[in-house]
Design a protein around this motif. Sequence first.
Motif, PDB file in Angstrom:
ATOM      1  N   GLU A  19     -11.240   4.741  -5.973  1.00  0.00           N
ATOM      2  CA  GLU A  19      -9.851   4.555  -6.393  1.00  0.00           C
ATOM      3  C   GLU A  19      -9.713   4.758  -7.900  1.00  0.00           C
ATOM      4  N   ILE A  26       0.854  -1.192   0.000  1.00  0.00           N
ATOM      5  CA  ILE A  26       0.000   0.000   0.000  1.00  0.00           C
ATOM      6  C   ILE A  26       0.889   1.242   0.000  1.00  0.00           C
ATOM      7  N   ASP A  64      -3.182   1.478  -7.396  1.00  0.00           N
ATOM      8  CA  ASP A  64      -2.066   1.919  -6.550  1.00  0.00           C
ATOM      9  C   ASP A  64      -0.789   2.110  -7.364  1.00  0.00           C
TER      10      ASP A  64
END
Length: 614
Positions: A399, A267, A369
């Motif tokens: 996201e 993360i 990410d």
Amino acid sequence: MSRLNIVNATKAQETVDELYQDLERRVEGSQPGLCPVDLAATFLNLCHAQSCGKCTPCRVGLGQLEKLIKKVLDGTGTDQTLHEIEKTAKSIYTSADCAIGSEAARMVLKGILGFRDDYEAHIKYGRCKGIRRQPVPCEYQCPAHVDIPGYIALVHEGRYQDACDLIRKDNPFPCVCGLICEHPCEMRCRRTMVDDAINIRGIKRFAVEHEGEIRMPKMFPKTGKKVSIVGGGPSGLTAAYYLSIMGHDVTVYEQRDKLGGMLRYGIPSYRLPREQLDAEIENLKRTGFKTVTNFSVGKDATLDEIRWRSDAVYLAIGAHTDRKIGIEGEDAEGVISAVEMLRGIGDGIIPDYTGLDVVVVGGGNVAMDVARSAVRCGAKSVKIAYRRRKIDMTALAEEVDGAVADGCEIVELNAPVRIEKTEDGKVAALWTQPQTVGEVKWGRPTPVKAGVPEMRLACNLVLVAIGQSIDSADFAEEGVPLKRDRINANDACDVTELEGVFSGGDCVSGPATVIKAIAGGKVAAANIDEFLGFDHEIKCDIEMPKIHFEDHVPCGRVNMRERPAYERIHDFCLMEQGMTEEEAHQESGRCLHCDHFGYGNFRGGRETQWSAQQ
């Protein structure tokens, strides 16, 4: 007389449209754990009310289905009744003129196949298959069963330290989850029936940010029992925390240099700052468990050796191995797995992608990410190639929207087929095959090869984010049973083939969410404690505030804000901004107190404690 007129909605039609919206909210916020047969009957009745009455299968058939299901609910049905339900539903599905009848019948068919044992229980015993104790939707939807109504009430009263103590009774990572939890607790929030779900994650984050000094939990006397935990991620650390509180001597063995697992190495810090993660882990270590880093099972010690010096072992090795696409040219220089990239960033090694064109393959949260991280590493352009539609991405909608706002381009309905190399073996382009939308399977349309030429996406770097797998080979050699490369453990986290060995988290379930890994560690701690001959109860004796009654007036949800995209894309600092005290007070005041009223009241309300017998 005019040939045409502009049709304006009547007052009646406007009211009906509002009723439709009200009904949609009620369905979305419906109580988990309801009798599935009763629910199927209710939905069928609604579908029948929508029928125009033109065709016999819809007008008459749906009415017959209602009568048959009512016989099951009344206890007068037989096995022949189930046969008639299935036969009638199939007939309506294949012969109804429109979707109102056919889809209603398909819903009944799905139910008779999906929960037939509930139908049979009604026929044999006059009730559902089992007693479903799910009184509070948010608490039930949370894998760790955190006392959500309790800490929301405490936040509303300004008792932030008590709120955090209550959270830690079931989840020792309130800071982490306040920042990055996927908040499944909000999915069935009954507040949805009034306006919108409560921002539970945001309230949790506010409580942590205003907690002040972190209090130590009540520690039980030392038991003399030794527990070894392999894996220092969220599941392993959760188990270590609770087992240490219970008085056991716990040692955590971690393969890498630092603790945290995928919290650190999966993360990015713009979502979970490393200093906050480190502070959370240090707080857990105050309970007294020991840690050994840079330790690999099979290299530094065998599993048998660890078992020999322990009374119980918990395997929580996570899912840290990347998966390959399996296409031509994947060995080119410049093809990097998401796991490798994020692991380097977790170790503080920020790559320099200045001036590079980057293509990310995948559509999950990890893909978002790495795409957003690539932007922050200076990439000239970032494209996300996904074989399905954007709406079918498994990543959270916020996201995906955030990635687009950061400057990433979504190239939907394009499946990777090969990677083009330069003469010196470097990435030159990713070739994709355009797809079209096909038949719906498992809730999503299947991508089907479109009859158009392949597309060339010129790039210098391909980041592969199509999932992770479990590095379980060494454990298999040690006799740990596997199932599809995952450790084979039951719902109690017990590896039954190896006495005293437990396992949970991603290495059992496959790559999942942080809160599910935490839940695995909590379950393992309770069952390891029981295996060791104890029944320690984890409590949090906090006096709860009185219930307020001014919560039924519709009020907008407080959503989390983010730093402007033009600012945040240049650094890895925390992107999301927390609530103000005014916002937290308003948002916590929207709670309907499902633990006190209605179903929550007569089913027992909040879960105030847990033990090895949970």
